[in-house]
Design a protein around this motif. Structure first.
Motif, PDB file in Angstrom:
ATOM      1  N   GLN A  13       0.808  -1.219   0.000  1.00  0.00           N
ATOM      2  CA  GLN A  13       0.000   0.000   0.000  1.00  0.00           C
ATOM      3  C   GLN A  13       0.847   1.279   0.000  1.00  0.00           C
ATOM      4  OE1 GLN A  13      -3.428  -0.114  -0.413  1.00  0.00           O
ATOM      5  NE2 GLN A  13      -2.797  -2.221  -0.806  1.00  0.00           N
TER       6      GLN A  13
ATOM      7  N   SER B   4      -5.468   2.831   4.493  1.00  0.00           N
ATOM      8  CA  SER B   4      -6.160   2.346   3.299  1.00  0.00           C
ATOM      9  C   SER B   4      -7.184   1.273   3.669  1.00  0.00           C
ATOM     10  CB  SER B   4      -5.163   1.790   2.287  1.00  0.00           C
ATOM     11  OG  SER B   4      -4.697   0.514   2.693  1.00  0.00           O
ATOM     12  N   GLU B   5      -8.234   1.172   2.890  1.00  0.00           N
ATOM     13  CA  GLU B   5      -9.272   0.175   3.142  1.00  0.00           C
ATOM     14  C   GLU B   5      -8.734  -1.242   2.992  1.00  0.00           C
ATOM     15  OE1 GLU B   5     -12.246   0.711   4.431  1.00  0.00           O
ATOM     16  OE2 GLU B   5     -11.600   2.808   4.553  1.00  0.00           O
ATOM     17  N   VAL B   6      -7.796  -1.434   2.087  1.00  0.00           N
ATOM     18  CA  VAL B   6      -7.191  -2.762   1.902  1.00  0.00           C
ATOM     19  C   VAL B   6      -6.479  -3.192   3.178  1.00  0.00           C
ATOM     20  CG1 VAL B   6      -5.414  -4.059   0.656  1.00  0.00           C
ATOM     21  CG2 VAL B   6      -6.933  -2.514  -0.602  1.00  0.00           C
ATOM     22  N   THR B   7      -5.697  -2.268   3.764  1.00  0.00           N
ATOM     23  CA  THR B   7      -4.980  -2.582   5.002  1.00  0.00           C
ATOM     24  C   THR B   7      -5.942  -2.872   6.138  1.00  0.00           C
ATOM     25  OG1 THR B   7      -3.076  -1.229   4.346  1.00  0.00           O
ATOM     26  CG2 THR B   7      -3.325  -1.702   6.697  1.00  0.00           C
ATOM     27  N   LYS B   8      -6.965  -2.036   6.277  1.00  0.00           N
ATOM     28  CA  LYS B   8      -7.935  -2.235   7.359  1.00  0.00           C
ATOM     29  C   LYS B   8      -8.614  -3.600   7.246  1.00  0.00           C
ATOM     30  CE  LYS B   8      -8.964   2.695   7.934  1.00  0.00           C
ATOM     31  NZ  LYS B   8      -9.983   3.756   7.757  1.00  0.00           N
ATOM     32  N   GLU B   9      -8.969  -3.977   6.032  1.00  0.00           N
ATOM     33  CA  GLU B   9      -9.638  -5.264   5.828  1.00  0.00           C
ATOM     34  C   GLU B   9      -8.701  -6.427   6.122  1.00  0.00           C
ATOM     35  OE1 GLU B   9     -11.691  -7.808   2.162  1.00  0.00           O
ATOM     36  OE2 GLU B   9     -11.478  -5.628   1.988  1.00  0.00           O
ATOM     37  N   ARG B  10      -7.480  -6.328   5.631  1.00  0.00           N
ATOM     38  CA  ARG B  10      -6.517  -7.427   5.844  1.00  0.00           C
ATOM     39  C   ARG B  10      -6.118  -7.531   7.306  1.00  0.00           C
ATOM     40  NH1 ARG B  10      -5.132 -11.706   5.917  1.00  0.00           N
ATOM     41  NH2 ARG B  10      -3.343 -12.718   4.941  1.00  0.00           N
TER      42      ARG B  10
ATOM     43  N   ALA C  85      -7.910  -6.693   9.856  1.00  0.00           N
ATOM     44  CA  ALA C  85      -9.052  -7.250  10.591  1.00  0.00           C
ATOM     45  C   ALA C  85      -9.043  -8.771  10.516  1.00  0.00           C
ATOM     46  CB  ALA C  85     -10.359  -6.697  10.032  1.00  0.00           C
ATOM     47  N   GLN C  86      -8.656  -9.308   9.374  1.00  0.00           N
ATOM     48  CA  GLN C  86      -8.561 -10.762   9.214  1.00  0.00           C
ATOM     49  C   GLN C  86      -7.439 -11.338  10.071  1.00  0.00           C
ATOM     50  OE1 GLN C  86      -7.931 -11.128   5.000  1.00  0.00           O
ATOM     51  NE2 GLN C  86     -10.043 -10.641   4.466  1.00  0.00           N
TER      52      GLN C  86
END
Length: 325
Positions: free
Chosen positions: A56, A280-286, A288-289
């Motif tokens: 990112q 970034s939304e990608v980082t937040k989503e990953r 969270a996983q």
């Protein structure tokens, strides 16, 4: 404050004062790919999180960010490599709590100094939890405290290694709660967690995300969260703070730093890139996983936070007598 504590605080203050980056000569940065050194082996959670951040960072920096794994010696190998790298912003280090806040108190001969690095930006917070074996008849922090106090020296806890953040958090909890427990050392958290699930050790501090699957399956029981807020990974588990222990707020964290003489303008560019990557939304989503929490900061805030963590863990390490000559 003892003389030893004053010396430790002074060392931290002097070292981290040098975290102010070098002269503003960052024009033209970056002019080639940036390397992010990760002082852990490939494939682990820290490596995965670092690769998310690196990916990112590419867009704001307009260049490739390459992750280079340099595991070994309690992050010392990776830290040494970056401490001696050219201070032009093209070589960075993902540092955990260990590198700058506990290793300097533990190792008599480190091949790097705290002042060899300049802060760039905070990246990741990893909440920790206290878990017990299921055979232990406790379900809350208060029950655990009372049960252990009634059996001084008869219970034990797994430890992932000398100076590891989870080891220190466990020791801090024992002191705060007035517990007398025996430490059982392991070579890493995985074998300690296996023995907890098998009932061979009584308790363990580890990342909540790592503990959560075994908690959900009933193989272990998480009774306390060391973060200051409840975790979405295990929302049923209370924090130590809400259970009446506000001093027991602690977690593992990771931040990006650069060689000390990196120009101020370059540091500013890097901080903006790390912040954009973390948010970034990608980082937040990953994250969270993974059970991680994205964290961003200014350069100055990170410098102050590292200094506060250095000062927090030094006295505990000396009290425990942890020292590697």
């Amino acid at each position: 404050m003892t003389a030893t504590t004053r010396r430790g605080a002074l060392a931290a203050s002097m070292g981290l004062a040098a975290f102010a980056a070098g002269p503003a000569r960052g024009q033209g940065f970056p002019n080639r790919p940036v390397t992010l050194v990760v002082p852990y082996a490939a494939g682990g959670p820290t490596d995965v999180a670092s690769r998310v951040i690196a990916e990112q960072m590419r867009a704001p920096l307009r260049t490739q960010v390459i992750v280079e794994n340099r595991p070994g010696d309690s992050t010392i190998l990776g830290a040494r490599a970056v401490a001696t790298a050219t201070p032009d912003g093209h070589t960075l280090l993902m540092v955990p709590t260990t590198t700058l806040c506990t290793n300097p108190h533990i190792y008599a001969r480190l091949p790097y100094r705290v002042e060899d690095f300049a802060p760039v930006g905070m990246a990741v917070k990893v909440p920790l939890g206290l878990a017990v074996k299921t055979a232990l008849p406790v379900h809350t922090i208060a029950e655990f405290r009372n049960y252990v106090r009634a059996r001084p020296g008869r219970l034990n806890y797994g430890s992932p290694g000398t100076g590891a953040n989870s080891q220190l958090v466990n020791a801090l909890a024992n002191l705060s709660l007035g517990l007398d427990m025996t430490e059982v050392p392991y070579r890493g958290t995985a074998p300690a967690l296996n023995d907890l699930a098998a009932g061979n050790v009584d308790a363990l501090v580890d990342a909540l995300a790592t503990l959560a699957p075994l908690h959900a399956s009933g193989h272990i029981r998480i009774i306390g969260n060391f973060d200051d807020v409840r975790s979405p990974v295990v929302p049923d588990v209370p924090t130590f703070a809400e259970s009446g222990h506000p001093d027991l707020v602690a977690f593992t964290w990771f931040a990006v730093v650069a060689p000390a003489a990196t120009p101020r303008e370059t540091i500013a560019i890097l901080n903006a890139a790390v912040t954009a990557a973390v948010q970034s939304e990608v980082t937040k989503e990953r994250f969270a996983q993974l059970g991680f929490v994205p964290q961003s900061s200014t350069v100055d805030d990170l410098g102050r936070y590292i200094r506060s963590e250095y000062d927090r863990w030094g006295p505990l390490i000396r009290r425990l007598g942890i020292r590697v000559e």
